[in-house]
Write an enzyme that holds these catalytic residues in place. Structure first.
Site, PDB file in Angstrom:
ATOM      1  N   ASP A 205      32.611  76.780  45.408  1.00  0.00           N
ATOM      2  CA  ASP A 205      32.493  78.146  45.161  1.00  0.00           C
ATOM      3  C   ASP A 205      30.963  78.648  45.070  1.00  0.00           C
ATOM      4  O   ASP A 205      30.358  77.630  44.594  1.00  0.00           O
ATOM      5  CB  ASP A 205      33.357  78.616  44.104  1.00  0.00           C
ATOM      6  CG  ASP A 205      34.783  78.669  44.248  1.00  0.00           C
ATOM      7  OD1 ASP A 205      35.325  78.834  45.560  1.00  0.00           O
ATOM      8  OD2 ASP A 205      35.494  78.877  43.082  1.00  0.00           O
ATOM      9  N   LYS A 227      33.304  83.319  48.042  1.00  0.00           N
ATOM     10  CA  LYS A 227      34.060  84.710  48.268  1.00  0.00           C
ATOM     11  C   LYS A 227      32.795  85.586  47.564  1.00  0.00           C
ATOM     12  O   LYS A 227      32.962  85.836  46.463  1.00  0.00           O
ATOM     13  CB  LYS A 227      35.085  84.728  47.317  1.00  0.00           C
ATOM     14  CG  LYS A 227      36.215  83.826  47.825  1.00  0.00           C
ATOM     15  CD  LYS A 227      37.564  83.888  47.254  1.00  0.00           C
ATOM     16  CE  LYS A 227      38.762  83.143  47.890  1.00  0.00           C
ATOM     17  NZ  LYS A 227      38.819  81.678  47.953  1.00  0.00           N
TER      18      LYS A 227
END
Length: 444
Positions: A205, A227
């Site tokens: 991430d 994201k």
């Protein structure tokens, strides 16, 4: 003269290292002070049948006896206490008792460690550390600080993967869901860092400790699973498929996530997908940004006399959104701390909802951006002003928002945080004449 000669002979030869297997075997400890407090946990972990002989003990040692981990006879040493013992630790404050116990150990051929006189001992306690089934024990004779330093360097290297010591047993392919903490690479757990060092594939991430990716060996494949809010993102289904594909190929896979995998991290969705695919999964908890980021900014989420509870809420949808599962009216009635994640662009609407449900508009609010990182900054406001303040200061994700009187408590204390944070205009400084009592301040 004979005793002097014996000691000279002992000190001219190096100690012979050996690992004692003490499970179920009698070990006697004389003295319940700080030395015993430090040594007893390892003896308990080894499964030893420990008898403590001492008139008194520290609170921690007493707790070990109360819980049944050791037996404690509250008296001084007596001849015969070492009968049947395999090992004895002499650490009392009575020199005569220490000498007598040491002599009994010598006669009974019991290995004896002396905290007061290493030269008179028949055994020495090494500086010991453990990592993933490996025990590191270091002896440097009369230089215990050097022993500890060598021990620490070896164990740290093993844990971080910087010391080349590959496992020669076959590794079980699978996935480790690793919580990387709030971003500062020093705040990942020891286990998480070790698994990262052993990985063949890392699916990372953007909020994880990105600095650690640069330390990975060249053969490690790194997959960007970022994201970005309202921007590019790897679909969750694609992440799940990548985890399964690489694990089935026999790779050791680490899913490196920010914070904790199960705190708004969709970690359970990934664990469920792996379970359906029959892929082994290990979850490594991480330090949640909901606690660590306020702490890095000097804000305690609880404080005596101010807040007895804190609630962590996702703010990714507004209170009037049909998808919201949050009872904002109930939150408005709470007296404790409210911590919002993923709420930067929704904070104006959230603040309005809380005030509409009865929350004091003067309630302090802090927005902490890039918490624990070098670019950390903090913007202070109230519920009545936070929407405008967030826009004016151009606060951007990732940011943690803290609502409650604990925000004002931090104004009286200077706290060193990770990284090199700066304070935005309007943030509450820590005054030099702050109240040292920690009493709850008013809202001004």
């Amino acid at each position: 003269m004979a005793e002097h000669a014996d000691r000279a002979a002992q000190t001219t030869h190096p100690a012979y290292p050996v690992g004692l297997r003490l499970a179920g075997r009698r070990v006697v400890v004389l003295g319940g002070g700080q030395v015993a407090q430090r040594r007893l946990p390892a003896l308990i972990a080894a499964g030893a049948d420990v008898l403590l002989v001492s008139p008194s003990a520290t609170p921690s040692v007493e707790a070990m006896a109360t819980s049944g981990e050791i037996r404690w006879e509250r008296r001084r040493y007596q001849e015969g206490d070492l009968d049947g013992a395999w090992y004895v630790l002499v650490a009392s404050s009575d020199p005569e008792a220490n000498r007598a116990a040491s002599a009994e150990a010598e006669r009974g051929r019991v290995w004896c460690v002396r905290s007061d006189d290493a030269d008179a001992a028949t055994a020495w306690t090494p500086a010991t550390g453990r990592d993933e089934g490996v025990t590191v024990a270091v002896l440097t004779g009369r230089d215990p600080r050097r022993s500890a330093a060598v021990r620490d360097a070896i164990v740290e290297g093993l844990r971080e993967g910087t010391l080349a010591a590959p496992q020669h047993r076959t590794r079980t392919p699978g996935v480790a869901l690793v919580g990387g903490g709030p971003g500062d690479p020093d705040l990942i757990t020891v286990r998480g860092r070790r698994l990262l060092a052993e990985a063949d594939v890392v699916i990372a991430d953007r909020l994880g400790p990105r600095d650690l990716l640069d330390e990975l060996p060249p053969h490690v494949e790194v997959i960007d699973a970022a994201k970005i809010p309202y921007g590019r993102a790897m679909a969750q289904e694609a992440i799940n498929e990548a985890l399964i594909e690489h694990a089935r190929a026999g790779k050791a896979v680490v899913r490196l996530k920010g914070g904790d995998p199960f705190v708004f991290g969709r970690g359970m969705e990934e664990a469920q997908a792996l379970a359906r695919a029959g892929v082994p999964c290990t979850v490594v908890p991480g330090i949640s940004s909901s606690i660590s980021v306020p702490g890095a900014a000097g804000i305690p989420v609880t404080h005596r006399g101010v807040a007895h509870e804190f609630t962590v809420v996702s703010g990714h949808v507004t209170p009037d959104d049909d998808r919201s599962l949050v009872d904002w009216a109930a939150l408005a009635r709470l007296r404790g701390t409210l911590v919002l994640l993923m709420a930067v662009d929704k904070i104006g609407a959230i603040a309005e909802a809380l005030v509409a449900h009865g929350k004091d508009p003067g309630t302090p609010v802090a927005l902490v951006q890039e918490g624990t990182m070098a670019a950390q900054r903090r913007v202070d406001a109230t519920l009545a002003t936070v929407g405008e303040r967030a826009r004016a200061e151009q606060v951007r994700p990732p940011a943690v928002i803290v609502i409650g009187d604990v925000v004002a408590v931090a104004a009286g204390t200077r706290v060193a945080a990770a990284g090199a944070p700066r304070t935005a205009a309007g943030a509450v400084p820590a005054p030099a004449d702050a109240d040292p009592t920690g009493a709850a301040p008013g809202r001004g």
